[in-house]
Design a protein around this motif. Structure first.
Motif, PDB file in Angstrom:
ATOM      1  N   THR A 130       0.845  -1.203   0.000  1.00 29.98           N
ATOM      2  CA  THR A 130       0.000   0.000   0.000  1.00 29.98           C
ATOM      3  C   THR A 130       0.876   1.246   0.000  1.00 29.98           C
ATOM      4  OG1 THR A 130      -0.122  -0.091   2.415  1.00 29.98           O
ATOM      5  CG2 THR A 130      -1.925  -1.116   1.174  1.00 29.98           C
TER       6      THR A 130
ATOM      7  N   ARG B 248       3.149  12.546  15.382  1.00 32.55           N
ATOM      8  CA  ARG B 248       1.768  12.087  15.260  1.00 32.55           C
ATOM      9  C   ARG B 248       0.986  12.351  16.542  1.00 32.55           C
ATOM     10  NH1 ARG B 248      -0.542   7.645  12.039  1.00 32.55           N
ATOM     11  NH2 ARG B 248      -2.118   6.450  13.139  1.00 32.55           N
TER      12      ARG B 248
ATOM     13  N   ASN C 261      -4.214   8.931  17.858  1.00 33.21           N
ATOM     14  CA  ASN C 261      -4.432   8.263  16.582  1.00 33.21           C
ATOM     15  C   ASN C 261      -3.803   6.867  16.613  1.00 33.21           C
ATOM     16  OD1 ASN C 261      -5.127   7.784  13.962  1.00 33.21           O
ATOM     17  ND2 ASN C 261      -3.826   9.368  13.068  1.00 33.21           N
ATOM     18  N   PRO C 262      -4.633   5.815  16.675  1.00 35.29           N
ATOM     19  CA  PRO C 262      -4.109   4.454  16.866  1.00 35.29           C
ATOM     20  C   PRO C 262      -3.352   3.910  15.662  1.00 35.29           C
ATOM     21  CG  PRO C 262      -6.467   4.394  16.454  1.00 35.29           C
ATOM     22  CD  PRO C 262      -6.094   5.842  16.562  1.00 35.29           C
TER      23      PRO C 262
ATOM     24  N   ILE D  67      -1.876   0.520  13.242  1.00 35.39           N
ATOM     25  CA  ILE D  67      -2.267  -0.797  12.737  1.00 35.39           C
ATOM     26  C   ILE D  67      -1.185  -1.819  13.096  1.00 35.39           C
ATOM     27  CG2 ILE D  67      -2.626  -2.118  10.605  1.00 35.39           C
ATOM     28  CD1 ILE D  67      -3.819   0.492   9.394  1.00 35.39           C
TER      29      ILE D  67
ATOM     30  N   HIS E  17       0.674  -5.267  12.223  1.00 34.10           N
ATOM     31  CA  HIS E  17       0.919  -6.077  11.026  1.00 34.10           C
ATOM     32  C   HIS E  17       1.413  -7.462  11.404  1.00 34.10           C
ATOM     33  CE1 HIS E  17       0.887  -1.938   9.637  1.00 34.10           C
ATOM     34  NE2 HIS E  17       0.741  -2.359   8.394  1.00 34.10           N
TER      35      HIS E  17
ATOM     36  N   THR F 156     -10.041  -1.516  20.958  1.00 32.78           N
ATOM     37  CA  THR F 156      -9.927  -2.291  19.718  1.00 32.78           C
ATOM     38  C   THR F 156      -8.567  -2.038  19.077  1.00 32.78           C
ATOM     39  OG1 THR F 156     -10.864  -0.417  18.521  1.00 32.78           O
ATOM     40  CG2 THR F 156     -12.400  -2.153  19.180  1.00 32.78           C
TER      41      THR F 156
ATOM     42  N   ARG G 243      -3.576  -6.143  10.173  1.00 32.81           N
ATOM     43  CA  ARG G 243      -3.439  -6.335   8.734  1.00 32.81           C
ATOM     44  C   ARG G 243      -2.302  -7.293   8.437  1.00 32.81           C
ATOM     45  NH1 ARG G 243      -1.607  -4.283   3.560  1.00 32.81           N
ATOM     46  NH2 ARG G 243       0.064  -2.792   4.025  1.00 32.81           N
TER      47      ARG G 243
ATOM     48  N   PRO H 113       2.269   2.813  11.385  1.00 28.62           N
ATOM     49  CA  PRO H 113       1.490   3.787  10.620  1.00 28.62           C
ATOM     50  C   PRO H 113       2.228   4.041   9.309  1.00 28.62           C
ATOM     51  CG  PRO H 113       2.885   4.955  12.155  1.00 28.62           C
ATOM     52  CD  PRO H 113       3.182   3.474  12.335  1.00 28.62           C
ATOM     53  N   SER H 114       1.660   4.821   8.428  1.00 31.72           N
ATOM     54  CA  SER H 114       2.370   5.228   7.223  1.00 31.72           C
ATOM     55  C   SER H 114       3.623   6.011   7.632  1.00 31.72           C
ATOM     56  CB  SER H 114       1.454   6.074   6.345  1.00 31.72           C
ATOM     57  OG  SER H 114       0.831   7.091   7.120  1.00 31.72           O
TER      58      SER H 114
ATOM     59  N   GLU I 235      -3.343   3.880   1.246  1.00 31.33           N
ATOM     60  CA  GLU I 235      -3.321   3.050   2.435  1.00 31.33           C
ATOM     61  C   GLU I 235      -4.439   2.016   2.406  1.00 31.33           C
ATOM     62  OE1 GLU I 235      -3.905   6.207   2.298  1.00 31.33           O
ATOM     63  OE2 GLU I 235      -2.404   7.371   3.388  1.00 31.33           O
ATOM     64  N   SER I 236      -4.288   0.999   3.266  1.00 36.24           N
ATOM     65  CA  SER I 236      -5.222  -0.120   3.277  1.00 36.24           C
ATOM     66  C   SER I 236      -6.661   0.312   3.584  1.00 36.24           C
ATOM     67  CB  SER I 236      -4.778  -1.145   4.331  1.00 36.24           C
ATOM     68  OG  SER I 236      -4.823  -0.571   5.617  1.00 36.24           O
TER      69      SER I 236
ATOM     70  N   ARG J 217     -12.234   3.468   6.129  1.00 34.04           N
ATOM     71  CA  ARG J 217     -11.312   4.110   5.184  1.00 34.04           C
ATOM     72  C   ARG J 217     -11.273   3.272   3.915  1.00 34.04           C
ATOM     73  NH1 ARG J 217      -5.001   4.862   6.755  1.00 34.04           N
ATOM     74  NH2 ARG J 217      -4.942   2.621   6.344  1.00 34.04           N
TER      75      ARG J 217
ATOM     76  N   ARG K   2     -14.983   7.378  14.298  1.00 30.83           N
ATOM     77  CA  ARG K   2     -14.684   5.976  14.605  1.00 30.83           C
ATOM     78  C   ARG K   2     -13.258   5.612  14.229  1.00 30.83           C
ATOM     79  NH1 ARG K   2     -20.152   2.720  13.248  1.00 30.83           N
ATOM     80  NH2 ARG K   2     -18.922   1.037  14.116  1.00 30.83           N
TER      81      ARG K   2
ATOM     82  N   GLY L 139      -7.912   8.663  12.825  1.00 28.56           N
ATOM     83  CA  GLY L 139      -7.046   9.238  11.797  1.00 28.56           C
ATOM     84  C   GLY L 139      -7.815  10.038  10.761  1.00 28.56           C
TER      85      GLY L 139
HETATM   86  O1  TXA Z   1      -1.848   0.557   4.353  1.00 28.98           O
HETATM   87  C1  TXA Z   1      -1.786   0.874   5.532  1.00 28.98           C
HETATM   88  O2  TXA Z   1      -2.731   0.674   6.321  1.00 28.98           O
HETATM   89  C2  TXA Z   1      -0.491   1.506   6.039  1.00 28.98           C
HETATM   90  C3  TXA Z   1       0.621   0.450   5.916  1.00 28.98           C
HETATM   91  C4  TXA Z   1       1.905   0.867   6.576  1.00 28.98           C
HETATM   92  O3  TXA Z   1       0.160  -0.770   6.422  1.00 28.98           O
HETATM   93  N1  TXA Z   1      -0.649   1.974   7.361  1.00 28.98           N
HETATM   94  C5  TXA Z   1      -1.405   3.087   7.631  1.00 28.98           C
HETATM   95  O4  TXA Z   1      -1.437   3.439   8.958  1.00 28.98           O
HETATM   96  O5  TXA Z   1      -1.985   3.722   6.792  1.00 28.98           O
HETATM   97  P1  TXA Z   1      -1.956   4.846   9.475  1.00 28.98           P
HETATM   98  O6  TXA Z   1      -1.596   4.855  10.901  1.00 28.98           O
HETATM   99  O7  TXA Z   1      -1.398   5.918   8.647  1.00 28.98           O
HETATM  100  O8  TXA Z   1      -3.492   4.771   9.362  1.00 28.98           O
HETATM  101  C6  TXA Z   1      -4.231   3.951  10.235  1.00 28.98           C
HETATM  102  C7  TXA Z   1      -5.692   4.304  10.181  1.00 28.98           C
HETATM  103  C8  TXA Z   1      -5.963   5.608  10.877  1.00 28.98           C
HETATM  104  O9  TXA Z   1      -6.998   6.302  10.188  1.00 28.98           O
HETATM  105  C9  TXA Z   1      -6.421   5.146  12.260  1.00 28.98           C
HETATM  106  O10 TXA Z   1      -7.207   6.096  12.908  1.00 28.98           O
HETATM  107  C10 TXA Z   1      -7.183   3.880  11.913  1.00 28.98           C
HETATM  108  O11 TXA Z   1      -6.442   3.297  10.867  1.00 28.98           O
HETATM  109  N2  TXA Z   1      -7.218   2.946  13.046  1.00 28.98           N
HETATM  110  C11 TXA Z   1      -6.186   2.256  13.585  1.00 28.98           C
HETATM  111  N3  TXA Z   1      -6.600   1.545  14.662  1.00 28.98           N
HETATM  112  C12 TXA Z   1      -7.923   1.789  14.790  1.00 28.98           C
HETATM  113  C13 TXA Z   1      -8.934   1.355  15.722  1.00 28.98           C
HETATM  114  N4  TXA Z   1      -8.652   0.543  16.721  1.00 28.98           N
HETATM  115  N5  TXA Z   1     -10.187   1.808  15.541  1.00 28.98           N
HETATM  116  C14 TXA Z   1     -10.483   2.652  14.514  1.00 28.98           C
HETATM  117  N6  TXA Z   1      -9.574   3.090  13.626  1.00 28.98           N
HETATM  118  C15 TXA Z   1      -8.316   2.683  13.754  1.00 28.98           C
END
Ligand code: TXA
Ligand code: MG
Length: 343
Positions: free
Chosen positions: A32, A55, A59-60, A62, A64, A114, A118, A139-140, A177-178, A192, A225, A228
């Protein structure tokens, strides 16, 4: 700190794993976007991610995993729907929100009950997770507020000197992103849009809701929810406005603007050439996969130009990957969008 540059070979993948196992931060390729990884079990290591990126703490991240089979050992028993999505789309660009296991520190979930999990499809990403011996919170790998990085060069631009290492795994294939889906409620909710499309999700699950944050500006005070989604994101320095309307009207409008650049479809470049200071294309109007792949690199390019305004053409909405392209463009634009009307 001096950042180590690692290559995509067995020795350097082991080196990345070793740095991660020892509590360090490594920029890693995924299909991604590039991620900034740390040991997901190590609260201190995870804390460093927030500092390196700048950051917000709420903002939680992911988590992997290297293989779909690693899900249940990590989070415990999962629902039938989670199993079906994992079977259909993992390894791949899909993040599922599930209840948080005790072993994952609050730093990862930003205090939520939660976590997002991924299993990426990029072979190098999976090899690095295996080499580290732990799940990786990532995160990214951009500085907060910048477009997500889709190449080694982008990560270096944002994080050189702020992280232990960056591994060069080439250009990211998906480019956005995913897909994030909340699987904790009765009906799954798309938080998302990404490479696994709404159409894909519905083909497996039937009913899937779409969170308001995906398609519209959040009203102040509303609880989000996916935390981010509330930040202005993916944004170049100059303000972005999405322009709808016929290409003739858009060309006329652009001629009246001062010091502007436009991001458009390949077939529009000819008509817009000479209407503003810079014309950037990101794929043919119907080639939404190429658009997704090129979008962030194009947004970053605008920062190298001395333009004061950026205008963008967005694909028409559907239930494919164009939803992700529109969503990232709207976020880059802070939801500033207008139709250039005819006389
Ligand atoms: O493709 C991707 O997902 C990339 C690659 C590195 O895997 N990672 C990514 O992470 O985009 P980040 O941190 O930039 O975005 C994570 C998104 C954010 O919008 C965050 O708020 C949401 O996922 N998120 C993470 N944990 C969450 C949770 N427990 N509940 C709701 N949203 C969550
Ligand atoms: Mg991000």
């Amino acid at each position: 700190m001096k950042t180590e540059y690692l290559q995509n070979n067995a020795d350097d993948i082991l080196r990345a794993g070793e740095i991660l196992a020892n509590g360090g931060l490594v920029g890693i390729p995924t299909e991604t976007v590039y991620g900034l990884a740390a040991n997901a079990f190590d609260a201190e290591a995870v804390g460093k991610i927030f500092v390196a990126k700048g950051r917000p703490q709420d903002n939680p991240l992911i988590v992997h995993i290297a293989s779909p089979e690693d899900l249940e050992p990590l989070v415990g028993e999962v629902s039938e729907s989670v199993k079906r999505l994992a079977a259909a789309f993992w390894p791949g660009p899909l993040t599922m929100i599930v209840p948080k296991p005790r072993e994952i520190p609050d730093a990862v979930s930003a205090g939520l009950s939660t976590i997002g999990v991924r299993c990426p499809s990029h072979e190098t990403a999976r090899a690095i997770i295996r080499a580290s011996g732990v799940p990786l919170a990532a995160p990214s790998a951009n500085r907060s507020g910048r477009p997500s990085p889709t190449s080694f060069h982008h990560v270096r631009e944002d994080l050189d000197g702020r992280v232990d290492a960056i591994l060069d795994g080439g250009v990211c294939q998906v480019g956005v992103e995913s897909t994030v889906v909340d699987m904790t409620g009765e009906v799954p909710v798309l938080l998302r849009p990404g490479g696994v499309t709404l159409r894909d999700l519905r083909s497996v699950l039937g009913e899937v809701e779409v969170d308001e944050a995906v398609t519209g500006e959040l009203t102040p005070g509303r609880r989000v929810r996916a935390p981010g989604m509330k930040y202005r994101h993916y944004a170049p320095k100059a303000p972005v406005t999405i322009l709808d309307g016929t290409i003739e009207k858009v060309a006329e409008y652009l001629k009246q603007q001062h010091n502007a650049a436009v991001l458009c479809f390949t077939e529009e470049a000819e008509a817009l050439k000479g209407c503003c200071d810079h014309v950037e294309t990101y794929g043919g109007e119907s080639d939404t996969e190429t658009m997704a792949q090129s979008l962030f690199a194009a947004l970053r390019k605008f920062d190298e130009l001395a333009v004061e305004q950026i205008f963008a053409r967005a694909p028409s909405a559907g239930d494919g990957i164009e939803l992700a392209v529109i969503n990232r463009l709207e976020k880059a634009a802070g939801f500033s969008r207008m139709t250039v009307e005819g006389e």
